[in-house]
Design a protein around this motif. Structure first.
Motif, PDB file in Angstrom:
ATOM      1  N   GLY A  61      -4.408  24.472 -19.118  1.00 54.68           N
ATOM      2  CA  GLY A  61      -4.427  23.299 -18.246  1.00 54.68           C
ATOM      3  C   GLY A  61      -4.882  23.628 -16.836  1.00 54.68           C
ATOM      4  O   GLY A  61      -5.678  22.901 -16.236  1.00 54.68           O
ATOM      5  N   ALA A  62      -4.367  24.738 -16.291  1.00 52.70           N
ATOM      6  CA  ALA A  62      -4.754  25.136 -14.939  1.00 52.70           C
ATOM      7  C   ALA A  62      -6.234  25.510 -14.889  1.00 52.70           C
ATOM      8  O   ALA A  62      -6.948  25.152 -13.941  1.00 52.70           O
ATOM      9  CB  ALA A  62      -3.892  26.294 -14.464  1.00 52.70           C
ATOM     10  N   ALA A  63      -6.715  26.234 -15.898  1.00 50.67           N
ATOM     11  CA  ALA A  63      -8.133  26.608 -15.938  1.00 50.67           C
ATOM     12  C   ALA A  63      -9.008  25.365 -16.079  1.00 50.67           C
ATOM     13  O   ALA A  63     -10.075  25.265 -15.450  1.00 50.67           O
ATOM     14  CB  ALA A  63      -8.390  27.585 -17.080  1.00 50.67           C
ATOM     15  N   GLY A  64      -8.577  24.414 -16.896  1.00 45.73           N
ATOM     16  CA  GLY A  64      -9.337  23.176 -17.045  1.00 45.73           C
ATOM     17  C   GLY A  64      -9.399  22.385 -15.752  1.00 45.73           C
ATOM     18  O   GLY A  64     -10.455  21.870 -15.374  1.00 45.73           O
ATOM     19  N   LEU A  65      -8.254  22.274 -15.059  1.00 47.60           N
ATOM     20  CA  LEU A  65      -8.227  21.576 -13.783  1.00 47.60           C
ATOM     21  C   LEU A  65      -9.118  22.278 -12.760  1.00 47.60           C
ATOM     22  O   LEU A  65      -9.865  21.633 -12.029  1.00 47.60           O
ATOM     23  CB  LEU A  65      -6.791  21.493 -13.264  1.00 47.60           C
ATOM     24  CG  LEU A  65      -6.614  20.797 -11.916  1.00 47.60           C
ATOM     25  CD1 LEU A  65      -7.018  19.327 -12.004  1.00 47.60           C
ATOM     26  CD2 LEU A  65      -5.184  20.923 -11.444  1.00 47.60           C
TER      27      LEU A  65
ATOM     28  N   ILE B  16     -12.395  20.542 -10.953  1.00 47.92           N
ATOM     29  CA  ILE B  16     -12.502  20.474  -9.497  1.00 47.92           C
ATOM     30  C   ILE B  16     -13.715  21.253  -9.009  1.00 47.92           C
ATOM     31  O   ILE B  16     -14.457  20.798  -8.131  1.00 47.92           O
ATOM     32  CB  ILE B  16     -11.196  20.972  -8.839  1.00 47.92           C
ATOM     33  CG1 ILE B  16     -10.063  19.993  -9.117  1.00 47.92           C
ATOM     34  CG2 ILE B  16     -11.374  21.156  -7.336  1.00 47.92           C
ATOM     35  CD1 ILE B  16      -8.707  20.482  -8.668  1.00 47.92           C
ATOM     36  N   PHE B  17     -13.957  22.431  -9.586  1.00 45.92           N
ATOM     37  CA  PHE B  17     -15.112  23.239  -9.197  1.00 45.92           C
ATOM     38  C   PHE B  17     -16.407  22.486  -9.490  1.00 45.92           C
ATOM     39  O   PHE B  17     -17.324  22.460  -8.660  1.00 45.92           O
ATOM     40  CB  PHE B  17     -15.079  24.585  -9.930  1.00 45.92           C
ATOM     41  CG  PHE B  17     -16.161  25.525  -9.506  1.00 45.92           C
ATOM     42  CD1 PHE B  17     -16.078  26.197  -8.303  1.00 45.92           C
ATOM     43  CD2 PHE B  17     -17.274  25.732 -10.309  1.00 45.92           C
ATOM     44  CE1 PHE B  17     -17.070  27.056  -7.897  1.00 45.92           C
ATOM     45  CE2 PHE B  17     -18.273  26.587  -9.915  1.00 45.92           C
ATOM     46  CZ  PHE B  17     -18.174  27.254  -8.705  1.00 45.92           C
ATOM     47  N   TYR B  18     -16.505  21.850 -10.660  1.00 41.64           N
ATOM     48  CA  TYR B  18     -17.694  21.081 -11.024  1.00 41.64           C
ATOM     49  C   TYR B  18     -17.890  19.912 -10.059  1.00 41.64           C
ATOM     50  O   TYR B  18     -19.011  19.652  -9.611  1.00 41.64           O
ATOM     51  CB  TYR B  18     -17.577  20.573 -12.461  1.00 41.64           C
ATOM     52  CG  TYR B  18     -18.736  19.721 -12.906  1.00 41.64           C
ATOM     53  CD1 TYR B  18     -19.953  20.294 -13.242  1.00 41.64           C
ATOM     54  CD2 TYR B  18     -18.621  18.333 -12.959  1.00 41.64           C
ATOM     55  CE1 TYR B  18     -21.028  19.517 -13.627  1.00 41.64           C
ATOM     56  CE2 TYR B  18     -19.686  17.545 -13.342  1.00 41.64           C
ATOM     57  CZ  TYR B  18     -20.891  18.136 -13.677  1.00 41.64           C
ATOM     58  OH  TYR B  18     -21.939  17.363 -14.060  1.00 41.64           O
ATOM     59  N   ALA B  19     -16.799  19.217  -9.723  1.00 46.57           N
ATOM     60  CA  ALA B  19     -16.904  18.074  -8.806  1.00 46.57           C
ATOM     61  C   ALA B  19     -17.356  18.515  -7.424  1.00 46.57           C
ATOM     62  O   ALA B  19     -18.169  17.835  -6.783  1.00 46.57           O
ATOM     63  CB  ALA B  19     -15.565  17.348  -8.729  1.00 46.57           C
TER      64      ALA B  19
END
Length: 175
Positions: free
Chosen positions: A108-112, A116-119
């Motif tokens: 979950g943390a890696a996905g978040l 955020i990095f992509y955005a």
């Protein structure tokens, strides 16, 4: 994509921002993961100090000092004092082991982080030089002690009443 990361990390303030952001996120995750209240308070204090570091990177030194004095200092000490005032005689029950829980937290943390990095990579942020405000601390002080003096005093009364109430509740638990 990796060229942007290298360009981002080539400046020292970006590295400091990245480290402070990781510490703030890590402190928040630790606070949610720990089971002992004292450990949670230490994790929250780490988050508060990391946020102060972020304010320094953003050149808001006054807000950073207030963050350390109010949150990292006073609130953390108040939490520890509240823990010490209450009784904890009951043995802590051990929760059942869930080995998949930590794995799901990491995913979950890696996905978040990825979202955020992509955005951030796809967003168009304005660039250029912005004039800095002159003597923000003096302006905050003028507003606080002229236009907002009544809410300031009411907040101090509210905190005093809450502190006295906490002492009364702790004393009743002793009897």
């Amino acid at each position: 994509m990796f060229g942007n990361i290298v360009d981002f990390l080539s400046r020292g303030e970006n590295i400091a921002f990245f480290i402070c952001a990781l510490l703030a996120i890590g402190g928040a995750i630790f606070m949610l993961s720990f089971t002992k209240v004292v450990h949670m308070v230490v994790a929250v204090a780490l988050t508060f100090i990391s946020l102060a570091g972020l304010y320094v990177v953003l050149e808001a030194e006054f807000v950073a000092v207030v963050q350390i004095l109010i949150y990292a200092g006073a609130i953390s000490i108040l939490m520890i004092f509240g823990i010490m005032m209450t009784k904890h005689t009951k043995e802590e029950e051990e929760e059942p082991k869930r080995p998949w829980h930590n794995g799901l937290l990491f995913v979950g943390a890696a996905g978040l982080f990825g979202i955020i990095f992509y955005a951030i990579q796809k967003s168009q942020l304005p660039s250029g030089e912005y004039p800095s405000m002159q003597d923000n601390t003096m302006e905050i002080g003028k507003l606080l002690f002229s236009n907002h003096v009544i809410p300031f005093e009411l907040m101090s009364v509210l905190l005093t009443v809450a502190f006295i109430g906490a002492i009364i509740v702790a004393k009743r638990e002793e009897d």
